[in-house]
Motif scaffolding. Sequence first.
Motif, PDB file in Angstrom:
ATOM      1  N   LYS A  68       0.960  -1.118   0.018  1.00 53.61           N
ATOM      2  CA  LYS A  68       0.010  -0.114   0.141  1.00 53.61           C
ATOM      3  C   LYS A  68       0.927   1.207   0.017  1.00 53.61           C
ATOM      4  O   LYS A  68       0.608   2.179  -0.715  1.00 53.61           O
ATOM      5  CB  LYS A  68      -0.953   0.006   1.061  1.00 53.61           C
ATOM      6  CG  LYS A  68      -1.739   1.300   1.302  1.00 53.61           C
ATOM      7  CD  LYS A  68      -2.718   1.200   0.346  1.00 53.61           C
ATOM      8  CE  LYS A  68      -3.813   2.569   0.433  1.00 53.61           C
ATOM      9  NZ  LYS A  68      -4.661   2.689  -0.678  1.00 53.61           N
ATOM     10  N   LEU A  69       2.001   1.196   0.707  1.00 59.54           N
ATOM     11  CA  LEU A  69       2.879   2.295   0.743  1.00 59.54           C
ATOM     12  C   LEU A  69       3.574   2.595  -0.565  1.00 59.54           C
ATOM     13  O   LEU A  69       3.579   3.713  -0.988  1.00 59.54           O
ATOM     14  CB  LEU A  69       3.941   2.245   1.891  1.00 59.54           C
ATOM     15  CG  LEU A  69       5.007   3.281   2.166  1.00 59.54           C
ATOM     16  CD1 LEU A  69       4.305   4.544   2.377  1.00 59.54           C
ATOM     17  CD2 LEU A  69       5.857   2.940   2.783  1.00 59.54           C
ATOM     18  N   LEU A  70       3.947   1.340  -1.259  1.00 57.96           N
ATOM     19  CA  LEU A  70       4.611   1.753  -2.686  1.00 57.96           C
ATOM     20  C   LEU A  70       3.718   2.080  -3.516  1.00 57.96           C
ATOM     21  O   LEU A  70       3.777   2.873  -4.435  1.00 57.96           O
ATOM     22  CB  LEU A  70       5.194   0.534  -3.069  1.00 57.96           C
ATOM     23  CG  LEU A  70       6.182  -0.283  -2.388  1.00 57.96           C
ATOM     24  CD1 LEU A  70       6.609  -1.666  -2.773  1.00 57.96           C
ATOM     25  CD2 LEU A  70       7.430   0.625  -2.335  1.00 57.96           C
ATOM     26  N   LEU A  71       2.225   1.710  -3.386  1.00 56.77           N
ATOM     27  CA  LEU A  71       1.273   2.274  -4.252  1.00 56.77           C
ATOM     28  C   LEU A  71       0.869   3.730  -4.097  1.00 56.77           C
ATOM     29  O   LEU A  71       0.927   4.437  -5.079  1.00 56.77           O
ATOM     30  CB  LEU A  71      -0.177   1.510  -4.137  1.00 56.77           C
ATOM     31  CG  LEU A  71      -1.260   1.726  -4.905  1.00 56.77           C
ATOM     32  CD1 LEU A  71      -1.129   1.518  -6.504  1.00 56.77           C
ATOM     33  CD2 LEU A  71      -2.540   1.014  -4.564  1.00 56.77           C
ATOM     34  N   SER A  72       1.009   3.953  -3.091  1.00 57.48           N
ATOM     35  CA  SER A  72       0.894   5.580  -2.582  1.00 57.48           C
ATOM     36  C   SER A  72       1.981   6.146  -3.058  1.00 57.48           C
ATOM     37  O   SER A  72       1.612   7.466  -3.887  1.00 57.48           O
ATOM     38  CB  SER A  72       0.309   5.778  -1.039  1.00 57.48           C
ATOM     39  OG  SER A  72      -0.611   5.130  -0.479  1.00 57.48           O
ATOM     40  N   LEU A  73       2.852   5.950  -2.712  1.00 58.26           N
ATOM     41  CA  LEU A  73       4.103   6.807  -3.697  1.00 58.26           C
ATOM     42  C   LEU A  73       4.357   6.768  -5.115  1.00 58.26           C
ATOM     43  O   LEU A  73       4.367   7.744  -5.703  1.00 58.26           O
ATOM     44  CB  LEU A  73       5.420   6.025  -2.839  1.00 58.26           C
ATOM     45  CG  LEU A  73       5.768   6.402  -1.457  1.00 58.26           C
ATOM     46  CD1 LEU A  73       7.069   5.586  -1.158  1.00 58.26           C
ATOM     47  CD2 LEU A  73       5.588   7.700  -1.255  1.00 58.26           C
ATOM     48  N   PHE A  74       3.518   5.547  -5.479  1.00 58.14           N
ATOM     49  CA  PHE A  74       3.654   5.355  -7.290  1.00 58.14           C
ATOM     50  C   PHE A  74       2.684   6.574  -7.568  1.00 58.14           C
ATOM     51  O   PHE A  74       2.899   7.302  -8.673  1.00 58.14           O
ATOM     52  CB  PHE A  74       3.514   4.015  -7.659  1.00 58.14           C
ATOM     53  CG  PHE A  74       3.047   4.200  -9.086  1.00 58.14           C
ATOM     54  CD1 PHE A  74       4.010   4.046  -9.892  1.00 58.14           C
ATOM     55  CD2 PHE A  74       1.646   3.897  -9.569  1.00 58.14           C
ATOM     56  CE1 PHE A  74       3.713   4.034 -11.481  1.00 58.14           C
ATOM     57  CE2 PHE A  74       1.454   3.759 -10.771  1.00 58.14           C
ATOM     58  CZ  PHE A  74       2.426   4.050 -11.951  1.00 58.14           C
ATOM     59  N   ARG A  75       1.621   6.566  -6.867  1.00 55.87           N
ATOM     60  CA  ARG A  75       0.432   7.595  -7.368  1.00 55.87           C
ATOM     61  C   ARG A  75       1.005   9.169  -7.264  1.00 55.87           C
ATOM     62  O   ARG A  75       0.699   9.938  -8.035  1.00 55.87           O
ATOM     63  CB  ARG A  75      -0.745   7.411  -6.351  1.00 55.87           C
ATOM     64  CG  ARG A  75      -1.525   6.311  -6.709  1.00 55.87           C
ATOM     65  CD  ARG A  75      -2.671   6.164  -5.789  1.00 55.87           C
ATOM     66  NE  ARG A  75      -3.588   4.973  -6.086  1.00 55.87           N
ATOM     67  CZ  ARG A  75      -4.598   4.524  -5.111  1.00 55.87           C
ATOM     68  NH1 ARG A  75      -4.586   4.866  -3.890  1.00 55.87           N
ATOM     69  NH2 ARG A  75      -5.386   3.525  -5.686  1.00 55.87           N
ATOM     70  N   LEU A  76       1.801   9.416  -6.204  1.00 60.17           N
ATOM     71  CA  LEU A  76       2.378  10.698  -6.011  1.00 60.17           C
ATOM     72  C   LEU A  76       3.422  10.991  -7.216  1.00 60.17           C
ATOM     73  O   LEU A  76       3.241  12.057  -7.794  1.00 60.17           O
ATOM     74  CB  LEU A  76       3.258  10.832  -4.773  1.00 60.17           C
ATOM     75  CG  LEU A  76       2.521  11.053  -3.599  1.00 60.17           C
ATOM     76  CD1 LEU A  76       3.465  10.652  -2.144  1.00 60.17           C
ATOM     77  CD2 LEU A  76       1.696  12.292  -3.343  1.00 60.17           C
ATOM     78  N   VAL A  77       4.125   9.948  -7.619  1.00 59.02           N
ATOM     79  CA  VAL A  77       5.038  10.381  -8.630  1.00 59.02           C
ATOM     80  C   VAL A  77       4.406  10.608  -9.968  1.00 59.02           C
ATOM     81  O   VAL A  77       4.630  11.354 -10.885  1.00 59.02           O
ATOM     82  CB  VAL A  77       5.997   9.171  -8.865  1.00 59.02           C
ATOM     83  CG1 VAL A  77       7.139   9.334 -10.023  1.00 59.02           C
ATOM     84  CG2 VAL A  77       7.066   9.206  -7.426  1.00 59.02           C
ATOM     85  N   ALA A  78       3.099   9.524 -10.148  1.00 61.58           N
ATOM     86  CA  ALA A  78       2.538   9.680 -11.345  1.00 61.58           C
ATOM     87  C   ALA A  78       1.760  10.996 -11.501  1.00 61.58           C
ATOM     88  O   ALA A  78       1.493  11.808 -12.660  1.00 61.58           O
ATOM     89  CB  ALA A  78       1.464   8.616 -11.479  1.00 61.58           C
ATOM     90  N   MET A  79       1.143  11.487 -10.330  1.00 61.55           N
ATOM     91  CA  MET A  79       0.506  12.689 -10.209  1.00 61.55           C
ATOM     92  C   MET A  79       1.570  13.943 -10.661  1.00 61.55           C
ATOM     93  O   MET A  79       1.054  14.779 -11.476  1.00 61.55           O
ATOM     94  CB  MET A  79       0.188  13.121  -8.913  1.00 61.55           C
ATOM     95  CG  MET A  79      -0.688  14.419  -8.507  1.00 61.55           C
ATOM     96  SD  MET A  79      -0.970  14.603  -6.985  1.00 61.55           S
ATOM     97  CE  MET A  79       0.854  15.003  -6.277  1.00 61.55           C
TER      98      MET A  79
END
Length: 259
Positions: A68-79
């Motif tokens: 979940k943490l990796l997914l959230s960080l990926f979303r931040l980078v994608a944003m």
Amino acid sequence: MVKKSPLKFFLLSLLLIAIDQSSKLLVHFNMEPGFAGQIRLVGDWLKLHYVLNPGMAFGMQLGHEYGKLLLSLFRLVAMAGIGWYLVHLAHRGAPNGLLWAMAMILAGAVGNVIDSTFYGVFLDNAPYGSTTPWFHGQVIDMVFVDVWEGFLPEWIPIWGGQYYSTPIFNIADSCIFVGVCIILFFQRRFFREQHEEDGLLPDDLSPDTASVLPASEFDETTPTDSDGTEKDPDPVSTDDPQSSPQRPRNSPDESTHGL
């Protein structure tokens, strides 16, 4: 190439983010989760149904302690990447339709990033056993298009025999879906217009941007007349009577009235 300001496209993103977050908070504070709080909007096929999504789209998750943490960080980078690309397209003078679609995708990405980053702290909806509530918030979904639900046939790989219903989504998901569809449906038009814009002369033409062709690039072939005969590359001036090889105009040799 005509540069455009990305401001109005970011304003659309902010408006969509505000609508998305308002709808999620209204559902959280005014509805019961699950079927108990379900509200029918249009017949039996369009409903409000409050559910928490701990993972990606359609409830999929990364099977890891820090998934979940990796997914959230990926979303931040994608944003951040989508925001940068929107500015880049605007400065290149991309078609407005493409820029509006990118603004919708950016709004959807930011909306879900807010959920996963902050909701675990402020709404206390992080999954049980999470290492930290930060970046572990669950996304609030509520739009339920109830087309079909039931058990999938056993012959379907992976999901066979499991209970399935039409995915429940939110406004942010809708923004991403609509933005991607617009780009897919009109991609030939968008990128053809972009190609034509790129082929135009730059707006800031100045003497500093001019280039001089090296002398070695000039064609040194001897010029010819229209009938194919070669011209003298350095003709002798007729102004000097001593150097002129031409004969008088009415010389006996050229006379048509010779004896």
